[in-house]
Motif scaffolding. Structure first.
Motif, mmCIF file in Angstrom:
data_model
loop_
_atom_site.group_PDB
_atom_site.id
_atom_site.type_symbol
_atom_site.label_atom_id
_atom_site.label_comp_id
_atom_site.label_asym_id
_atom_site.label_seq_id
_atom_site.Cartn_x
_atom_site.Cartn_y
_atom_site.Cartn_z
ATOM 1 N N LEU A 18 11.634 -11.847 31.078
ATOM 2 C CA LEU A 18 12.764 -12.043 30.168
ATOM 3 C C LEU A 18 14.058 -11.999 30.972
ATOM 4 O O LEU A 18 14.083 -11.593 32.135
ATOM 5 N N VAL A 19 15.134 -12.405 30.329
ATOM 6 C CA VAL A 19 16.455 -12.298 30.930
ATOM 7 C C VAL A 19 17.297 -11.414 30.019
ATOM 8 O O VAL A 19 17.292 -11.566 28.802
ATOM 9 N N GLN A 20 17.980 -10.461 30.622
ATOM 10 C CA GLN A 20 18.855 -9.565 29.869
ATOM 11 C C GLN A 20 20.297 -9.923 30.192
ATOM 12 O O GLN A 20 20.668 -10.036 31.361
ATOM 13 N N THR A 21 21.095 -10.096 29.154
ATOM 14 C CA THR A 21 22.464 -10.539 29.347
ATOM 15 C C THR A 21 23.405 -9.755 28.451
ATOM 16 O O THR A 21 22.963 -9.034 27.535
ATOM 17 N N MET A 22 24.677 -9.877 28.715
ATOM 18 C CA MET A 22 25.704 -9.219 27.919
ATOM 19 C C MET A 22 26.487 -10.287 27.168
ATOM 20 O O MET A 22 26.958 -11.261 27.765
ATOM 21 N N VAL A 23 26.627 -10.105 25.858
ATOM 22 C CA VAL A 23 27.360 -11.048 25.007
ATOM 23 C C VAL A 23 28.555 -10.327 24.423
ATOM 24 O O VAL A 23 28.422 -9.242 23.848
ATOM 25 N N GLY A 24 29.736 -10.918 24.571
ATOM 26 C CA GLY A 24 30.955 -10.304 24.058
ATOM 27 C C GLY A 24 30.897 -10.102 22.558
ATOM 28 O O GLY A 24 30.257 -10.869 21.825
ATOM 29 N N GLU A 25 31.596 -9.082 22.086
ATOM 30 C CA GLU A 25 31.569 -8.751 20.664
ATOM 31 C C GLU A 25 32.009 -9.928 19.786
ATOM 32 O O GLU A 25 31.376 -10.183 18.749
ATOM 33 N N PRO A 26 33.012 -10.715 20.161
ATOM 34 C CA PRO A 26 33.391 -11.854 19.307
ATOM 35 C C PRO A 26 32.293 -12.909 19.198
ATOM 36 O O PRO A 26 32.248 -13.653 18.212
ATOM 37 N N ASP A 27 31.433 -12.995 20.223
ATOM 38 C CA ASP A 27 30.373 -14.001 20.217
ATOM 39 C C ASP A 27 29.044 -13.457 19.695
ATOM 40 O O ASP A 27 28.017 -14.111 19.793
ATOM 41 N N GLY A 28 29.055 -12.235 19.157
ATOM 42 C CA GLY A 28 27.809 -11.624 18.698
ATOM 43 C C GLY A 28 27.120 -12.394 17.592
ATOM 44 O O GLY A 28 25.915 -12.212 17.363
ATOM 45 N N ALA A 29 27.835 -13.279 16.929
ATOM 46 C CA ALA A 29 27.241 -14.027 15.821
ATOM 47 C C ALA A 29 26.125 -14.964 16.288
ATOM 48 O O ALA A 29 25.270 -15.355 15.496
ATOM 49 N N VAL A 30 26.131 -15.309 17.577
ATOM 50 C CA VAL A 30 25.088 -16.230 18.068
ATOM 51 C C VAL A 30 23.745 -15.528 18.219
ATOM 52 O O VAL A 30 22.705 -16.190 18.345
ATOM 53 N N LEU A 31 23.757 -14.212 18.217
ATOM 54 C CA LEU A 31 22.515 -13.454 18.432
ATOM 55 C C LEU A 31 21.785 -13.321 17.107
ATOM 56 O O LEU A 31 21.805 -12.277 16.442
ATOM 57 N N GLN A 32 21.165 -14.413 16.698
ATOM 58 C CA GLN A 32 20.429 -14.469 15.440
ATOM 59 C C GLN A 32 18.995 -14.900 15.710
ATOM 60 O O GLN A 32 18.675 -15.434 16.772
#
Length: 302
Positions: free
Chosen positions: A220-234
């Motif tokens: 797997l790949v582990q990454t960091m997503v900014g709080e404003p872009d958290g909506a893509v994590l669906q």
């Protein structure tokens, strides 16, 4: 949305230098590595990954076994001696009781005996009664003392058995075996003034990370997503992964999970979600800790 991440294995665990009970503190606490699986080698569950010098533990086990066997022999010998002494005291007490019974019979003849004989019989009866009481009291005290002495030997033998079992367990700990099938990734350690992989002959501290075993078939790949872009994590979100070390390598990944709360590093106002994307296929180039560029594509979930 673009992000950076690192490649990790879904199933992986770190192998550490074993903790050996009873080792002295200080430099003598280090263990000498005598065998180590090569970096990148594939192993099956139960294969030996590393082995440390067990001379000290073998000597400790040999000494503990000798002491345990000697004390066990002393316990059996003491138990037999106690039994023999108790039988002898029982015989002496039985003899004294018989003497008392005879003296009591002689006392019944008092009315028909002269004064001197009657007094002699009374004295014999008192003496026999005192001897029975003395032997009975001595037997009780001796039993307690013998039981205590036997228990001391038993406790000493049990302590040596614990030392023997500990030495044997320590010997087993010195041989590290794989619990899952996978690939070996040696950890960097401080050696000779620089960082590098451990080598046979090195002296290592207990608890020090030695290597990792990971299953290369499921990465797997582990990454960091900014709080404003958290909506893509669906649910249903996917990602295209490019390895920095292999620019021509491109992999597809699917969203697995993300941290429920965005967090920030100390003193930083920027908060991020930690997200994990499982890669759709395995590849020899996919190794833990490789950096990757991740292009996240939103899914169709709510």
């Amino acid at each position: 949305m673009r992000a950076t991440g690192t490649i990790q294995a879904v199933r992986a665990y770190t192998v550490q230098v074993p903790q050996i009970a009873g080792l002295p503190s200080g430099p003598g606490n280090r263990l000498t590595l005598v065998k180590l699986a090569p970096n990148g080698s594939k192993v099956q569950a139960g294969d030996i990954l590393a082995e440390f010098d067990g001379t000290t533990q073998k000597d400790a086990a040999r000494e503990a076994r000798a002491k345990y066997e000697d004390l066990s022999h002393q316990v059996r010998q003491k138990a037999a001696q106690n039994s023999s002494d108790q039988e002898k005291r029982a015989a002496d007490l039985q003899e004294a009781q018989a003497e008392l019974a005879r003296a009591q019979i002689q006392l019944r003849k008092g009315p028909i005996l002269n004064e001197i004989d009657r007094l002699k019989n009374e004295e014999r009866a008192r003496s026999a009664q005192a001897r029975v009481e003395s032997l009975t009291k001595i037997d009780g005290h001796r039993k307690k003392a013998e039981a205590a002495a036997l228990r001391i030997l038993e406790l000493q033998a049990e302590r040596q058995k614990v030392a023997l079992d500990r030495a044997q367990r320590n010997q087993e700990k010195l041989v590290l075996k794989a619990t899952i099938a996978g690939m070996v990734a040696l950890e960097n350690t401080w050696r000779g003034g620089s960082m590098g992989n451990a080598q046979e002959g090195d002296q290592l501290w207990p608890g020090q990370a030695l290597l990792k075993i990971f299953d290369p078939s499921d990465m797997l790949v582990q990454t960091m997503v900014g709080e404003p872009d958290g909506a893509v994590l669906q649910e249903g979100a996917t990602a295209i992964v490019h390895l920095d070390a292999y620019p021509d390598a491109v992999f597809q990944a699917r969203f697995q999970s993300a941290s429920p709360v965005a967090t920030a590093a100390m003193g930083s106002p920027i908060k991020n979600f930690t997200a994990r994307f499982v890669l759709d296929r395995s590849d020899p180039r996919l190794l833990p800790d490789l950096s990757a560029a991740v292009v996240i594509q939103p899914g169709g979930g709510p």
